[in-house]
Enzyme design. Structure first.
Site, short mmCIF file in Angstrom:
data_model
loop_
_atom_site.label_atom_id
_atom_site.label_comp_id
_atom_site.label_asym_id
_atom_site.label_seq_id
_atom_site.Cartn_x
_atom_site.Cartn_y
_atom_site.Cartn_z
N GLU A 83 0.83 -1.21 0.00
CA GLU A 83 0.00 0.00 0.00
C GLU A 83 0.86 1.26 0.00
OE1 GLU A 83 -3.09 0.16 -0.59
OE2 GLU A 83 -3.92 -1.79 -0.04
N ARG A 87 0.62 3.82 -3.21
CA ARG A 87 -0.01 5.12 -2.94
C ARG A 87 1.03 6.21 -2.73
NH1 ARG A 87 -5.75 3.96 0.13
NH2 ARG A 87 -5.63 1.69 0.07
N ASP A 216 -4.52 -9.94 -8.54
CA ASP A 216 -4.80 -8.93 -9.58
C ASP A 216 -3.61 -8.17 -10.17
OD1 ASP A 216 -4.51 -7.49 -7.19
OD2 ASP A 216 -6.53 -6.69 -7.19
N GLU A 350 -12.29 0.10 -10.19
CA GLU A 350 -11.88 -0.85 -11.24
C GLU A 350 -12.81 -0.89 -12.44
OE1 GLU A 350 -9.76 -1.52 -7.66
OE2 GLU A 350 -11.93 -1.58 -7.95
#
Length: 456
Positions: A83, A87, A216, A350
């Protein structure tokens, strides 16, 4: 419209939660996710490039000043390597490449250095969690036998290659190239990549495979590594198209109602469930269509279009016209969430991301139409006085808000909406690749490197 939405989201964050990670738009106070440890300012860093692209110059300037004075990585806290990379590192890199402001480069490299101890494992496959003061790492306690997670260690490549480029320090790129080496050596069950890999033994954990959460963005980064290298990274290219082939064979199915979906694989058994996160794959297939081997270009575009349609149905079949976290294809049910704990929508990007890719690559007007439906639903159900909030049950008549304005709403959802309704020459695909948090990173053009060589 996405500009006004951004203004509403940003102004309320600024008013009620400035300098904290995220905003609670209903309680009108800050929200801190444990993913970022004690690092603060996630919304500011995540939104920098969106502010820049939308030409919100005043807001960008304030955000930049906050980063200069207040963004601090010297905190004694455990963070999610994944993360913080997508980010914070991604947000800073992107802000630097768009604005040229040195402070962003400096902070990105400083943070990158803080993340390096995560790779101190026997295999070099990084830990999921890292105390950035002590440099001690560990994995999520729930992950199969102490494993690292495919989507987490597989989603560092783009940012770390750019960190090496901007710092002149090859170590960042070496760390991520080693991850790929480890994966290449391993036997893949049916050509598929399990979601769990033990960083000590270098062996797979449970044979679960998902193109949604846990898997993913690993696949996305194989394709984008090749695109970002100006199509010179042949290894990334091969790994991507081989993986897509295995996914088509083993995971992609068609429902009796004619909807194409991507199931999850658990040790050879299929679970006929698709997550909202998996909906990014429509855009991925379309983006990768151009380089597809043996005349498969049209087929990959078609696959992207079918996934986009299925994901649109998952939105259309709810009360609020916003998609659930996961939806199923079994027992006569299609594209509908059947479990209470899968009926929520947390402002995720998404589906809109896939609409944006499909629009840019086909210019079929239905993708803008579908994007507009999402805007109307967001305005009707998620917009509150104090910002935008997620929703607990998209099938209900009445909104029950979760009271969180996720940083990725500003970074991804609103940016992809803005791009969907902009001209193609804003961040064109031949020059920019988006990291999995929608932070644009420049393609390394071969001719640029020749220019640099000649200048030396």
């Amino acid at each position: 419209v996405s500009l006004q939405m951004m203004k509403h989201a940003w102004d309320n964050y600024k008013h009620y939660a400035w300098g904290l990670n995220e905003l609670k738009p209903i309680s009108k106070q800050g929200h801190s996710s444990n993913l970022f440890g004690n690092i603060q300012g996630a919304t500011i860093v995540d939104a920098l490039d969106t502010l820049y692209i939308m030409e919100m110059k005043e807001e960008f300037k304030e955000a930049k000043e906050w980063v200069e004075k207040n963004l601090d990585f010297n905190v004694n806290a455990e963070i999610s390597v994944f993360e913080v990379n997508i980010r914070f590192v991604g947000g800073l890199l992107s802000a630097y490449y768009l604005s040229g402001e040195e402070v962003f480069r400096k902070k990105a490299v400083e943070l990158g250095e803080k993340l390096l101890p995560a790779f101190n494992t026997p295999t070099g496959i990084p830990w999921a969690l890292l105390n950035i003061k002590s440099g001690i790492g560990r994995n999520w306690p729930w992950a199969s036998g102490g494993s690292s997670i495919l989507a987490e260690f597989g989603t560092l490549h783009l940012e770390f290659v750019h960190l090496s480029h901007l710092s002149g320090n090859p170590v960042f790129a070496e760390k991520v190239m080693n991850i790929r080496k480890v994966l290449n050596r391993l036997d893949k069950p049916e050509g598929l990549y399990p979601n769990y890999l033990n960083p000590s033994s270098g062996q797979w954990g449970q044979h679960h495979v998902s193109i949604g959460g846990l898997g993913d963005s690993f696949y996305e980064y194989l394709l984008k590594a090749w695109l970002m290298s100006d199509k010179t990274d042949e290894d990334g290219k091969k790994m991507y198209y081989d993986a897509v082939q295995a996914i088509e064979t083993h995971l992609i199915r068609k429902s009796s109602g004619g909807l194409t979906y991507i199931a999850e694989w658990k040790g050879g058994l299929l679970e006929h469930k698709m997550g909202h996160l998996t909906c990014f794959a429509g855009g991925m297939f379309a983006l990768g269509a151009d380089g597809a081997p043996n005349d498969k270009t049209g087929h990959h575009i078609e696959l992207g279009a079918e996934i986009a349609r299925t994901c649109h149905e998952s939105y259309d079949r709810t009360r609020m016209k916003l998609g659930p976290e996961a939806f199923r294809f079994d027992g006569g049910v299609e594209a509908i969430a059947t479990r209470q704990n899968e009926k929520y929508y947390i402002l995720r990007p998404e589906v809109i991301e896939t609409y944006m890719y499909m629009w840019r690559l086909t210019h079929d007007p239905k993708y803008r139409q579908w994007g507009w439906e999402a805007v109307e639903a967001l305005e009707k159900h998620c917009r509150v006085d104090g910002g935008y909030s997620g929703i607990r049950d998209v099938y209900n008549n009445h909104e029950s808000h979760d009271d969180v304005q996720q940083s990725f709403f500003l970074s991804e959802t609103l940016k992809y909406l803005y791009l969907l309704f902009s001209e193609d020459d804003l961040l064109p695909f031949e020059h920019w690749v988006f990291n999995t948090e929608a932070h644009p990173l420049p393609v390394f053009h071969k001719d640029d490197e020749n220019k640099e060589e000649n200048q030396k």
